[in-house]
Design a protein around this motif. Structure first.
Motif, short mmCIF file in Angstrom:
data_model
loop_
_atom_site.label_atom_id
_atom_site.label_comp_id
_atom_site.label_asym_id
_atom_site.label_seq_id
_atom_site.Cartn_x
_atom_site.Cartn_y
_atom_site.Cartn_z
N PRO A 127 5.47 11.97 5.61
CA PRO A 127 5.93 11.47 4.32
C PRO A 127 4.97 10.46 3.70
O PRO A 127 4.21 9.79 4.41
N MET A 128 5.04 10.34 2.38
CA MET A 128 4.30 9.29 1.68
C MET A 128 5.05 7.99 1.95
O MET A 128 6.21 7.86 1.56
N ARG A 129 4.40 7.07 2.63
CA ARG A 129 5.06 5.82 3.00
C ARG A 129 4.43 4.66 2.26
O ARG A 129 3.23 4.40 2.35
N GLU B 297 16.05 11.57 -0.11
CA GLU B 297 16.99 11.99 0.93
C GLU B 297 16.28 12.71 2.06
O GLU B 297 16.62 12.55 3.23
N SER B 298 15.25 13.49 1.74
CA SER B 298 14.55 14.24 2.77
C SER B 298 13.91 13.32 3.80
O SER B 298 13.83 13.66 4.98
N ALA B 299 13.45 12.15 3.39
CA ALA B 299 12.86 11.21 4.34
C ALA B 299 13.93 10.69 5.31
O ALA B 299 13.68 10.55 6.50
N PHE B 300 15.11 10.43 4.80
CA PHE B 300 16.20 9.92 5.63
C PHE B 300 16.70 10.99 6.59
O PHE B 300 16.83 10.75 7.78
N THR B 301 16.94 12.19 6.09
CA THR B 301 17.50 13.24 6.94
C THR B 301 16.50 13.70 7.99
O THR B 301 16.89 14.07 9.09
N SER B 302 15.21 13.66 7.67
CA SER B 302 14.22 14.07 8.68
C SER B 302 14.20 13.08 9.83
O SER B 302 13.93 13.44 10.97
N ARG B 303 14.51 11.82 9.57
CA ARG B 303 14.58 10.82 10.63
C ARG B 303 15.77 11.07 11.55
O ARG B 303 15.76 10.70 12.70
N LEU B 304 16.81 11.66 11.01
CA LEU B 304 18.01 11.91 11.79
C LEU B 304 17.96 13.24 12.52
O LEU B 304 18.85 13.56 13.29
N GLY B 305 16.93 14.04 12.22
CA GLY B 305 16.85 15.36 12.83
C GLY B 305 17.79 16.34 12.16
O GLY B 305 18.14 17.36 12.73
N ARG C 296 4.80 6.97 -7.83
CA ARG C 296 3.71 7.68 -7.16
C ARG C 296 4.21 8.54 -6.01
O ARG C 296 3.44 8.91 -5.13
N ASP C 297 5.50 8.84 -6.03
CA ASP C 297 6.09 9.83 -5.13
C ASP C 297 6.26 9.36 -3.68
O ASP C 297 6.19 10.17 -2.76
N ALA C 298 6.54 8.08 -3.49
CA ALA C 298 6.83 7.59 -2.14
C ALA C 298 8.10 8.23 -1.62
O ALA C 298 9.07 8.40 -2.36
N ASP C 299 8.10 8.60 -0.36
CA ASP C 299 9.30 9.12 0.31
C ASP C 299 10.11 7.98 0.91
O ASP C 299 11.34 8.03 0.97
N GLU C 300 9.40 6.97 1.40
CA GLU C 300 10.03 5.82 2.04
C GLU C 300 9.12 4.62 1.90
O GLU C 300 7.92 4.76 1.62
N ILE C 301 9.70 3.43 2.09
CA ILE C 301 8.94 2.19 2.03
C ILE C 301 9.34 1.36 3.24
O ILE C 301 10.52 1.20 3.52
N ALA C 302 8.35 0.86 3.96
CA ALA C 302 8.61 0.11 5.19
C ALA C 302 8.01 -1.28 5.10
O ALA C 302 7.14 -1.56 4.27
N LYS D 181 0.85 -1.19 0.00
CA LYS D 181 0.00 0.00 0.00
C LYS D 181 0.89 1.23 0.00
O LYS D 181 2.09 1.16 0.24
N LEU D 182 0.27 2.39 -0.25
CA LEU D 182 0.98 3.67 -0.24
C LEU D 182 0.01 4.73 0.24
O LEU D 182 -1.07 4.91 -0.32
N GLU D 183 0.41 5.44 1.31
CA GLU D 183 -0.42 6.51 1.86
C GLU D 183 0.43 7.41 2.74
O GLU D 183 1.53 7.03 3.14
N PRO D 184 -0.07 8.61 3.05
CA PRO D 184 0.69 9.49 3.96
C PRO D 184 0.84 8.82 5.32
O PRO D 184 -0.10 8.22 5.83
N HIS D 185 2.02 8.94 5.91
CA HIS D 185 2.28 8.35 7.22
C HIS D 185 2.20 9.42 8.29
O HIS D 185 3.04 10.34 8.33
#
Length: 186
Positions: free
Chosen positions: A77-79, A161-169, A111-117, A69-73
């Motif tokens: 971010p779009m996850r 990259e923005s998804a990764f760096t936002s996780r790191l603060g 579809r513009d996912a920022d990250e996939i979990a 699936k894909l939806e805003p988290h």
């Protein structure tokens, strides 16, 4: 089936529910430890059927499936989320799971996912190796996550990259005055 025989990889479509749903449920119930109800399958397939891919042999027998699936988290971010992946035991090691996961990832990226979990049992070393080969990173351990009492690892693939760096603060616009300026590369 020999390696020379071609597999078909197809995107799920709701018009084929009567053809595929029972086979999807059977394959996943044979492979995964969680007992999913028909409602869980329909939750994913009705809303994100286009993020579900099947591997079929020349007789249209199902050899593998990925459900995503894909939806805003949490408003962020779009996850993308890989909910289920299964390949018939006798067909493992042929790249079927890799191909299915890559197909799902490719559509999520389009579809513009920022990250996939995803989560996988800590005892499922083959799955962990597959996801790590595809660039996923272990994010956290989830103690006694599954109904069978097994723990899981959450894996995340940072697409942007923005998804990764936002996780790191980390904020790329912040400047650290104590950090010396590096000379330009030669």
């Amino acid at each position: 089936m020999t390696d020379r025989e071609e597999l078909q990889y197809v995107q799920y479509h709701s018009s084929k529910e009567s053809t595929y749903l029972a086979a999807i449920r059977q394959l996943i119930s044979n492979d995964l430890s969680e007992p999913y109800s028909i409602y869980v399958y329909r939750y994913f397939l009705y809303q994100w059927g286009d993020l579900c891919f099947l591997a079929l042999d020349e007789h249209d027998d199902m050899l593998g499936v990925v459900i995503s699936k894909l939806e805003p988290h949490r408003g962020g971010p779009m996850r993308g989320y890989i909910a289920m992946l299964a390949v018939r035991k006798e067909h493992r090691g042929r790249g079927i799971a890799t191909k299915l996961v890559r197909m799902a990832i490719d559509v999520m990226i389009e579809r513009d996912a920022d990250e996939i979990a995803l989560e996988t049992e800590v005892t499922n070393t083959a799955a962990m190796k597959l996801y790590e080969r595809l660039g996923f990173l272990r994010s956290k351990r989830l103690h006694r996550y599954y109904l069978n009492g097994n723990s899981a690892f959450r894996f995340v693939l940072f697409v942007k990259e923005s998804a990764f760096t936002s996780r790191l603060g980390y904020d790329e616009n912040d400047e650290d005055e104590d950090q010396p300026e590096l000379p330009p590369s030669a």
